[in-house]
Design a protein around this motif. Structure first.
Motif, PDB file in Angstrom:
ATOM      1  N   LEU A 185     -12.610  -3.709  36.987  1.00  0.00           N
ATOM      2  CA  LEU A 185     -12.057  -3.127  38.207  1.00  0.00           C
ATOM      3  C   LEU A 185     -10.543  -2.968  38.122  1.00  0.00           C
ATOM      4  N   LYS A 186      -9.872  -3.925  37.512  1.00  0.00           N
ATOM      5  CA  LYS A 186      -8.427  -3.818  37.353  1.00  0.00           C
ATOM      6  C   LYS A 186      -8.062  -2.659  36.427  1.00  0.00           C
ATOM      7  N   ALA A 187      -8.859  -2.461  35.367  1.00  0.00           N
ATOM      8  CA  ALA A 187      -8.605  -1.350  34.448  1.00  0.00           C
ATOM      9  C   ALA A 187      -8.796  -0.013  35.161  1.00  0.00           C
ATOM     10  N   LEU A 188      -9.841   0.091  35.960  1.00  0.00           N
ATOM     11  CA  LEU A 188     -10.097   1.328  36.698  1.00  0.00           C
ATOM     12  C   LEU A 188      -9.018   1.573  37.748  1.00  0.00           C
ATOM     13  N   GLU A 189      -8.528   0.506  38.358  1.00  0.00           N
ATOM     14  CA  GLU A 189      -7.497   0.635  39.384  1.00  0.00           C
ATOM     15  C   GLU A 189      -6.189   1.137  38.798  1.00  0.00           C
ATOM     16  N   ASP A 190      -5.893   0.728  37.565  1.00  0.00           N
ATOM     17  CA  ASP A 190      -4.630   1.098  36.925  1.00  0.00           C
ATOM     18  C   ASP A 190      -4.704   2.435  36.206  1.00  0.00           C
ATOM     19  N   ASP A 191      -5.875   3.055  36.165  1.00  0.00           N
ATOM     20  CA  ASP A 191      -6.064   4.297  35.427  1.00  0.00           C
ATOM     21  C   ASP A 191      -6.161   5.471  36.392  1.00  0.00           C
ATOM     22  N   ASN A 192      -5.688   6.616  35.937  1.00  0.00           N
ATOM     23  CA  ASN A 192      -5.767   7.821  36.761  1.00  0.00           C
ATOM     24  C   ASN A 192      -6.973   8.677  36.410  1.00  0.00           C
ATOM     25  N   ARG A 193      -7.850   8.142  35.563  1.00  0.00           N
ATOM     26  CA  ARG A 193      -9.018   8.904  35.150  1.00  0.00           C
ATOM     27  C   ARG A 193      -9.913   9.194  36.366  1.00  0.00           C
ATOM     28  N   ASP A 194     -10.425  10.400  36.426  1.00  0.00           N
ATOM     29  CA  ASP A 194     -11.276  10.811  37.536  1.00  0.00           C
ATOM     30  C   ASP A 194     -12.712  10.401  37.245  1.00  0.00           C
ATOM     31  N   PHE A 195     -13.225   9.427  38.014  1.00  0.00           N
ATOM     32  CA  PHE A 195     -14.577   8.933  37.797  1.00  0.00           C
ATOM     33  C   PHE A 195     -15.553   9.470  38.851  1.00  0.00           C
ATOM     34  N   ARG A 196     -15.177  10.546  39.518  1.00  0.00           N
ATOM     35  CA  ARG A 196     -16.068  11.091  40.524  1.00  0.00           C
ATOM     36  C   ARG A 196     -17.330  11.703  39.910  1.00  0.00           C
ATOM     37  N   HIS A 197     -17.278  11.947  38.594  1.00  0.00           N
ATOM     38  CA  HIS A 197     -18.465  12.509  37.933  1.00  0.00           C
ATOM     39  C   HIS A 197     -19.540  11.452  37.706  1.00  0.00           C
ATOM     40  N   CYS A 198     -19.167  10.157  37.861  1.00  0.00           N
ATOM     41  CA  CYS A 198     -20.141   9.092  37.623  1.00  0.00           C
ATOM     42  C   CYS A 198     -21.182   9.087  38.744  1.00  0.00           C
ATOM     43  N   HIS A 199     -22.415   9.175  38.368  1.00  0.00           N
ATOM     44  CA  HIS A 199     -23.501   9.230  39.335  1.00  0.00           C
ATOM     45  C   HIS A 199     -24.050   7.823  39.560  1.00  0.00           C
ATOM     46  N   PRO A 200     -24.397   7.456  40.778  1.00  0.00           N
ATOM     47  CA  PRO A 200     -24.914   6.096  41.022  1.00  0.00           C
ATOM     48  C   PRO A 200     -26.205   5.792  40.298  1.00  0.00           C
ATOM     49  N   ASP A 201     -26.888   6.825  39.805  1.00  0.00           N
ATOM     50  CA  ASP A 201     -28.135   6.598  39.088  1.00  0.00           C
ATOM     51  C   ASP A 201     -27.951   6.480  37.576  1.00  0.00           C
ATOM     52  N   TYR A 202     -26.701   6.450  37.122  1.00  0.00           N
ATOM     53  CA  TYR A 202     -26.465   6.286  35.693  1.00  0.00           C
ATOM     54  C   TYR A 202     -27.055   4.963  35.209  1.00  0.00           C
ATOM     55  N   ASP A 203     -27.588   4.972  34.003  1.00  0.00           N
ATOM     56  CA  ASP A 203     -28.094   3.750  33.395  1.00  0.00           C
ATOM     57  C   ASP A 203     -26.946   2.763  33.205  1.00  0.00           C
ATOM     58  N   ILE A 204     -27.222   1.468  33.416  1.00  0.00           N
ATOM     59  CA  ILE A 204     -26.168   0.463  33.322  1.00  0.00           C
ATOM     60  C   ILE A 204     -25.580   0.400  31.916  1.00  0.00           C
ATOM     61  N   ASP A 205     -26.381   0.720  30.895  1.00  0.00           N
ATOM     62  CA  ASP A 205     -25.863   0.735  29.530  1.00  0.00           C
ATOM     63  C   ASP A 205     -24.760   1.768  29.366  1.00  0.00           C
ATOM     64  N   PHE A 206     -24.894   2.884  30.064  1.00  0.00           N
ATOM     65  CA  PHE A 206     -23.867   3.926  30.001  1.00  0.00           C
ATOM     66  C   PHE A 206     -22.542   3.400  30.528  1.00  0.00           C
ATOM     67  N   ILE A 207     -22.581   2.720  31.661  1.00  0.00           N
ATOM     68  CA  ILE A 207     -21.357   2.186  32.256  1.00  0.00           C
ATOM     69  C   ILE A 207     -20.748   1.112  31.364  1.00  0.00           C
ATOM     70  N   ILE A 208     -21.595   0.233  30.804  1.00  0.00           N
ATOM     71  CA  ILE A 208     -21.102  -0.808  29.888  1.00  0.00           C
ATOM     72  C   ILE A 208     -20.404  -0.169  28.687  1.00  0.00           C
ATOM     73  N   ASP A 209     -21.038   0.856  28.123  1.00  0.00           N
ATOM     74  CA  ASP A 209     -20.460   1.538  26.955  1.00  0.00           C
ATOM     75  C   ASP A 209     -19.154   2.238  27.307  1.00  0.00           C
ATOM     76  N   GLU A 210     -19.089   2.837  28.512  1.00  0.00           N
ATOM     77  CA  GLU A 210     -17.879   3.527  28.936  1.00  0.00           C
ATOM     78  C   GLU A 210     -16.705   2.561  29.074  1.00  0.00           C
ATOM     79  N   MET A 211     -16.961   1.373  29.601  1.00  0.00           N
ATOM     80  CA  MET A 211     -15.880   0.405  29.780  1.00  0.00           C
ATOM     81  C   MET A 211     -15.320  -0.054  28.431  1.00  0.00           C
ATOM     82  N   GLU A 212     -16.198  -0.211  27.460  1.00  0.00           N
ATOM     83  CA  GLU A 212     -15.709  -0.619  26.142  1.00  0.00           C
ATOM     84  C   GLU A 212     -15.031   0.541  25.424  1.00  0.00           C
ATOM     85  N   LYS A 213     -15.584   1.733  25.573  1.00  0.00           N
ATOM     86  CA  LYS A 213     -15.048   2.911  24.883  1.00  0.00           C
ATOM     87  C   LYS A 213     -13.653   3.268  25.386  1.00  0.00           C
ATOM     88  N   PHE A 214     -13.451   3.278  26.690  1.00  0.00           N
ATOM     89  CA  PHE A 214     -12.186   3.735  27.252  1.00  0.00           C
ATOM     90  C   PHE A 214     -11.167   2.628  27.462  1.00  0.00           C
TER      91      PHE A 214
END
Length: 225
Positions: free
Chosen positions: A98-127
């Motif tokens: 949450l702190k990383a997302l708060e400090d970033d200007n990346r637009d995450f509005r494309h993230c859909h609430p139905d995304y698989d949790i693995d996708f979100i986990i991978d995104e946090m490590e990737k970015f």
């Protein structure tokens, strides 16, 4: 919000348990003699805190579990029955994300609430380089260390010993075929749970649980009035 949830739980733990001398002597005596109370941040080293996804109740909530675990729950933990991989999300991982997302200007509005949790986990490590695996394994190691350091259980405190699904007298070894593990768990819960007291006439917890979501917290009624 996450920090507020943790702070509220930590304050309740410090005020209602750590300030109780008998609690400190039984749960934290012997190997750990505390000359002063820990602060909220120090308490995290003795606590498993995090959230389940999907949540196991009607709302997302923070689990705050102070060590040591009861023998049954620690045995279940060793068998993989607690803090499941990629379902339980440690507080440290959530806070860092949450702190990383708060400090970033990346637009995450494309993230859909139905995304698989693995996708979100991978995104946090990737970015952001925030590894769920690192945080989860650290929590598992911390839980084991927490148990080794603080577990106060001794044979004389236990009435029964469970071998498989069979109950035996902890002192004499006598087999009790009429006692089930489930019945012992039910009995123990009534002995140690702190909510809902005093019990009603049916020996059930008093009080209630509000399980209806509200869009606006101000809509909730204050039952204490």
């Amino acid at each position: 919000m996450l920090e507020l949830l943790y702070s509220s739980a930590a304050k309740a733990c410090l005020e209602n348990y750590w300030r109780d001398e008998s609690f400190r002597e039984f749960y934290l005596g012997g190997k750990a003699k505390w000359k002063k109370l820990p602060n909220e941040s120090e308490l995290l080293a003795m606590t498993v805190a995090g959230m389940n996804y999907p949540p196991s109740q009607y709302q997302l909530h923070l689990q705050f579990i102070h060590g040591p675990l009861l023998p049954f729950h620690y045995a279940l933990f060793l068998e993989g029955g607690h803090f499941h991989y990629k379902r339980f999300f440690p507080y440290s991982f959530l806070l860092a994300s949450l702190k990383a997302l708060e400090d970033d200007n990346r637009d995450f509005r494309h993230c859909h609430p139905d995304y698989d949790i693995d996708f979100i986990i991978d995104e946090m490590e990737k970015f952001y380089g925030i590894s769920y695996d690192t945080h989860w394994h650290a929590m598992i190691s911390q839980t084991k260390q927490m148990q080794e350091t603080y577990a106060p259980w001794v044979e004389k405190d236990l009435e029964y010993r469970i071998v498989g699904n069979q109950a035996f007298d902890a002192q004499t070894g006598f087999h009790h075929p009429e006692i089930t593990v489930k019945s012992l768990q039910t009995s123990d819960v009534k002995r140690i749970q702190s909510y809902g007291r005093p019990y009603d006439t049916d020996e059930k917890p008093s009080g209630g649980y509000y399980n209806f979501p509200a869009e606006n917290p101000k809509e909730l009624q204050d039952w204490t009035e």
